[in-house]
Design an enzyme around this catalytic site. Structure first.
Site, PDB file in Angstrom:
ATOM      1  N   GLY A  20       0.830  -1.206   0.000  1.00 25.23           N
ATOM      2  CA  GLY A  20       0.000   0.000   0.000  1.00 25.23           C
ATOM      3  C   GLY A  20       0.863   1.255   0.000  1.00 25.23           C
ATOM      4  N   LEU A 114      -1.932  -2.742  10.031  1.00 26.61           N
ATOM      5  CA  LEU A 114      -2.597  -1.546  10.569  1.00 26.61           C
ATOM      6  C   LEU A 114      -4.079  -1.781  10.785  1.00 26.61           C
ATOM      7  CD1 LEU A 114      -0.075  -0.034   9.140  1.00 26.61           C
ATOM      8  CD2 LEU A 114      -1.625   1.891   9.297  1.00 26.61           C
ATOM      9  N   GLY A 115      -4.561  -1.463  11.965  1.00 29.44           N
ATOM     10  CA  GLY A 115      -5.994  -1.500  12.247  1.00 29.44           C
ATOM     11  C   GLY A 115      -6.585  -0.115  12.014  1.00 29.44           C
ATOM     12  N   SER A 116      -7.620   0.207  12.759  1.00 34.22           N
ATOM     13  CA  SER A 116      -8.241   1.530  12.679  1.00 34.22           C
ATOM     14  C   SER A 116      -8.993   1.751  13.981  1.00 34.22           C
ATOM     15  CB  SER A 116      -9.230   1.559  11.521  1.00 34.22           C
ATOM     16  OG  SER A 116     -10.132   2.618  11.716  1.00 34.22           O
ATOM     17  N   SER A 117      -9.089   3.000  14.416  1.00 34.96           N
ATOM     18  CA  SER A 117      -9.694   3.233  15.737  1.00 34.96           C
ATOM     19  C   SER A 117     -11.184   2.910  15.764  1.00 34.96           C
ATOM     20  CB  SER A 117      -9.447   4.669  16.203  1.00 34.96           C
ATOM     21  OG  SER A 117      -9.903   5.566  15.235  1.00 34.96           O
ATOM     22  N   CYS A 118     -11.797   2.692  14.584  1.00 34.61           N
ATOM     23  CA  CYS A 118     -13.215   2.316  14.588  1.00 34.61           C
ATOM     24  C   CYS A 118     -13.428   0.858  14.982  1.00 34.61           C
ATOM     25  CB  CYS A 118     -13.869   2.613  13.244  1.00 34.61           C
ATOM     26  SG  CYS A 118     -13.203   1.645  11.908  1.00 34.61           S
ATOM     27  N   TYR A 145     -16.025  -1.840   7.760  1.00 32.18           N
ATOM     28  CA  TYR A 145     -14.569  -1.640   7.777  1.00 32.18           C
ATOM     29  C   TYR A 145     -14.001  -2.150   9.098  1.00 32.18           C
ATOM     30  CZ  TYR A 145     -10.209   1.105   7.548  1.00 32.18           C
ATOM     31  OH  TYR A 145      -8.902   1.511   7.525  1.00 32.18           O
ATOM     32  N   LYS A 149     -11.141  -5.008   9.843  1.00 33.15           N
ATOM     33  CA  LYS A 149      -9.897  -4.696  10.556  1.00 33.15           C
ATOM     34  C   LYS A 149      -9.747  -5.565  11.805  1.00 33.15           C
ATOM     35  CE  LYS A 149      -7.759  -1.841   8.002  1.00 33.15           C
ATOM     36  NZ  LYS A 149      -6.399  -2.174   7.552  1.00 33.15           N
ATOM     37  N   PRO A 172      -3.830   2.833  14.628  1.00 29.53           N
ATOM     38  CA  PRO A 172      -3.734   4.300  14.581  1.00 29.53           C
ATOM     39  C   PRO A 172      -5.077   4.990  14.764  1.00 29.53           C
ATOM     40  CG  PRO A 172      -3.244   3.340  12.427  1.00 29.53           C
ATOM     41  CD  PRO A 172      -3.704   2.219  13.313  1.00 29.53           C
ATOM     42  N   THR A 173      -5.026   6.183  15.287  1.00 23.18           N
ATOM     43  CA  THR A 173      -6.200   7.032  15.387  1.00 23.18           C
ATOM     44  C   THR A 173      -6.466   7.682  14.023  1.00 23.18           C
ATOM     45  OG1 THR A 173      -7.189   8.715  16.772  1.00 23.18           O
ATOM     46  CG2 THR A 173      -4.924   9.115  16.090  1.00 23.18           C
ATOM     47  N   ASN A 174      -7.373   8.676  13.937  1.00 27.24           N
ATOM     48  CA  ASN A 174      -7.626   9.352  12.652  1.00 27.24           C
ATOM     49  C   ASN A 174      -6.336  10.038  12.180  1.00 27.24           C
ATOM     50  OD1 ASN A 174     -10.243   8.712  13.566  1.00 27.24           O
ATOM     51  ND2 ASN A 174     -11.125  10.494  12.559  1.00 27.24           N
ATOM     52  N   HIS A 188     -12.005  11.885   4.691  1.00 31.21           N
ATOM     53  CA  HIS A 188     -12.219  12.114   6.120  1.00 31.21           C
ATOM     54  C   HIS A 188     -12.381  13.610   6.371  1.00 31.21           C
ATOM     55  CE1 HIS A 188     -10.363   8.032   6.444  1.00 31.21           C
ATOM     56  NE2 HIS A 188     -11.336   7.918   7.318  1.00 31.21           N
ATOM     57  N   ARG A 218     -12.781  14.033  18.099  1.00 35.34           N
ATOM     58  CA  ARG A 218     -11.853  13.155  17.390  1.00 35.34           C
ATOM     59  C   ARG A 218     -10.420  13.528  17.746  1.00 35.34           C
ATOM     60  NH1 ARG A 218     -16.078  11.193  16.529  1.00 35.34           N
ATOM     61  NH2 ARG A 218     -17.003  10.474  14.582  1.00 35.34           N
ATOM     62  N   ASP A 278     -23.242  12.334  12.465  1.00 31.25           N
ATOM     63  CA  ASP A 278     -22.159  12.678  13.392  1.00 31.25           C
ATOM     64  C   ASP A 278     -21.184  11.517  13.564  1.00 31.25           C
ATOM     65  OD1 ASP A 278     -22.514  15.283  14.142  1.00 31.25           O
ATOM     66  OD2 ASP A 278     -23.732  14.826  15.919  1.00 31.25           O
TER      67      ASP A 278
HETATM   68  O1  GFB Z   1     -13.514  11.805   9.453  1.00 34.97           O
HETATM   69  P1  GFB Z   1     -14.896  11.278   9.325  1.00 34.97           P
HETATM   70  O2  GFB Z   1     -15.440  11.154   7.951  1.00 34.97           O
HETATM   71  O3  GFB Z   1     -15.046   9.837   9.967  1.00 34.97           O
HETATM   72  O4  GFB Z   1     -15.899  12.225  10.153  1.00 34.97           O
HETATM   73  P2  GFB Z   1     -15.143   9.212  11.436  1.00 34.97           P
HETATM   74  C1  GFB Z   1     -15.596  12.689  11.434  1.00 34.97           C
HETATM   75  C2  GFB Z   1     -16.634  13.703  11.879  1.00 34.97           C
HETATM   76  O5  GFB Z   1     -16.460  14.901  11.128  1.00 34.97           O
HETATM   77  C3  GFB Z   1     -18.091  13.273  11.695  1.00 34.97           C
HETATM   78  C4  GFB Z   1     -17.720  15.349  10.641  1.00 34.97           C
HETATM   79  O6  GFB Z   1     -18.838  13.725  12.806  1.00 34.97           O
HETATM   80  C5  GFB Z   1     -18.503  14.051  10.434  1.00 34.97           C
HETATM   81  O7  GFB Z   1     -19.891  14.299  10.347  1.00 34.97           O
HETATM   82  N1  GFB Z   1     -17.544  16.177   9.440  1.00 34.97           N
HETATM   83  C6  GFB Z   1     -17.788  17.509   9.360  1.00 34.97           C
HETATM   84  C7  GFB Z   1     -17.143  15.756   8.223  1.00 34.97           C
HETATM   85  N2  GFB Z   1     -17.608  17.952   8.114  1.00 34.97           N
HETATM   86  C8  GFB Z   1     -17.185  16.880   7.383  1.00 34.97           C
HETATM   87  C9  GFB Z   1     -16.820  16.723   6.008  1.00 34.97           C
HETATM   88  O8  GFB Z   1     -16.853  17.660   5.205  1.00 34.97           O
HETATM   89  N3  GFB Z   1     -16.420  15.476   5.615  1.00 34.97           N
HETATM   90  C10 GFB Z   1     -16.367  14.420   6.499  1.00 34.97           C
HETATM   91  N4  GFB Z   1     -15.939  13.231   6.043  1.00 34.97           N
HETATM   92  N5  GFB Z   1     -16.760  14.549   7.796  1.00 34.97           N
HETATM   93  C11 GFB Z   1     -13.945   7.275  10.284  1.00 34.97           C
HETATM   94  C12 GFB Z   1     -14.437   6.013   9.676  1.00 34.97           C
HETATM   95  O9  GFB Z   1     -14.973   7.687  11.096  1.00 34.97           O
HETATM   96  O10 GFB Z   1     -12.782   7.126  11.024  1.00 34.97           O
HETATM   97  C13 GFB Z   1     -13.346   5.252   9.022  1.00 34.97           C
HETATM   98  O11 GFB Z   1     -15.471   6.301   8.775  1.00 34.97           O
HETATM   99  C14 GFB Z   1     -12.063   5.252   9.785  1.00 34.97           C
HETATM  100  O12 GFB Z   1     -13.795   3.969   8.905  1.00 34.97           O
HETATM  101  C15 GFB Z   1     -11.705   6.598  10.345  1.00 34.97           C
HETATM  102  O13 GFB Z   1     -12.151   4.370  10.849  1.00 34.97           O
HETATM  103  C16 GFB Z   1     -10.490   6.565  11.229  1.00 34.97           C
HETATM  104  O14 GFB Z   1     -14.025   9.676  12.350  1.00 34.97           O
HETATM  105  O15 GFB Z   1     -16.514   9.401  11.989  1.00 34.97           O
END
Ligand code: GFB
Length: 323
Positions: A20, A114-118, A145, A149, A172-174, A188, A218, A278
């Protein structure tokens, strides 16, 4: 330190495959590994599609890596996860199954997946320690997902238990940084906000749309810090638990949006779109074990956002202007 190998695993002179390498984490690992005395191996999808067992076996048989980082994955933000569940579960299960099994067959000395915090339950106590795994129901938006993982982490444990393979997993975290995905439908939150703030500033827009309520919390880790932590764990950890990799600090999505627009210089308003999900209310990793091993993150969020915006300007914004 528990699970510390008798002597660190040395990458010196080793053939190291980053599976990757084109992705955000994989490319950061490639940058980080350049300062190690190792031979770096990469393979493109045209040569080995990691979802195909025979292609993965043929590649490993030929390349004979001694160490493997499994950074290959189908990833995406909250919208992509909820609208493409089959791709997220199939691609990730296939990649993990094929790479882990072929790595054992090719007698790889050490593998880090690598895992994921979800992977942790939606309502896990915060911060989430490693033992929160499988202690409750998952967040529905990214359960596909997450299940894939979790399966990958369990494969590493099973291969360690049955075959004695030194296969480890990190959590890892986000993450964010250079080579992130800035496409608004699949990205993201952090890269999405950078792309939106850049566009809003250039267009002189009065406001910028932020999904959801802005209240979810986050934790964000700059990808070069993450790569450094992964190399650290490859050398210094051998055990069955997936080890959390993060900063140990979280912020609300509103605070993140304020940081991003300030870094980019957009002076308009933030508008919250409650019709968008959310997701999980809070996601903060307990990084106590990694800290006790001797590793901590270096890049402050504001600095990381600026570095990422610079990369975006040079690589994405300029390309879309045809420069
Ligand atoms: O980063 P995100 O898409 O994923 O969204 P997760 C995090 C938060 O940001 C949510 C808000 O509450 C979204 O609603 N947000 C605000 C937005 N504006 C935006 C925008 O323009 N785009 C996006 N994408 N979000 C992910 C998982 O969850 O975390 C993956 O979907 C992975 O599987 C990753 O595990 C680490 O943090 O909610």
């Amino acid at each position: 330190m528990p699970d510390k190998p008798a002597s660190p695993y040395s990458l010196s002179g080793k053939r190291v495959w980053v599976a990757g390498h084109g992705g955000m984490v994989g490319s950061a690992l490639v940058r980080r590994l350049r300062s190690e005395d190792c031979e770096l191996l990469t393979v493109g999808r045209d040569q080995a599609d990691l979802r195909r067992q025979s292609e993965v076996e043929a590649w490993l048989d030929d390349a004979k890596p001694q160490a493997v980082f499994v950074a290959a994955a189908t990833v995406g933000g909250i919208l992509a996860n909820s609208t493409r569940p089959a791709e997220f579960i199939y691609d990730n299960l296939a990649i993990e199954t094929n790479v882990v099994q072929a790595a054992r067959a090719a007698e790889v000395e050490k593998l880090l997946l690598l895992g994921s915090s979800c992977i942790y339950p939606k309502l896990a106590p915060q911060p989430m320690a490693e033992d929160a795994l499988l202690s409750g129901p998952l967040e529905p938006t990214n359960q596909w997902y997450a299940i894939a993982k979790i399966a990958g982490i369990m494969m590493c444990r099973a291969y360690r238990s049955q075959y004695g393979c030194d296969f480890i997993a990190a959590q890892p975290t986000n993450l964010y940084g250079p080579n992130d995905n800035f496409d608004l439908a699949s990205s993201h939150v952090l890269p999405a906000l950078i792309a939106k703030a850049h566009a809003a500033k250039n267009e002189g827009a009065p406001s910028l749309e932020v999904w959801g309520s802005g209240t979810p919390r986050r934790e964000f880790l700059y990808v070069d810090d993450a790569a450094d932590a992964l190399v650290f764990l490859m050398k210094n950890y051998s055990g069955e638990d997936q080890i959390n990799v993060g900063t140990g600090r979280d912020i609300t999505i509103r605070e993140l949006a304020e940081t991003v627009i300030d870094a980019i210089g957009f002076n308009g308003e933030l508008k919250f779109d409650a019709s968008k999900p959310d997701g999980t209310p809070r996601k903060l990793l307990d990084v106590g074990r990694l800290t006790a091993f001797g590793w901590t993150a270096k890049t402050e969020l504001r600095d990381g956002v600026e570095l990422t915006y610079r990369w975006y300007l040079d690589n994405v914004a300029s390309a879309s202007r045809g420069l």
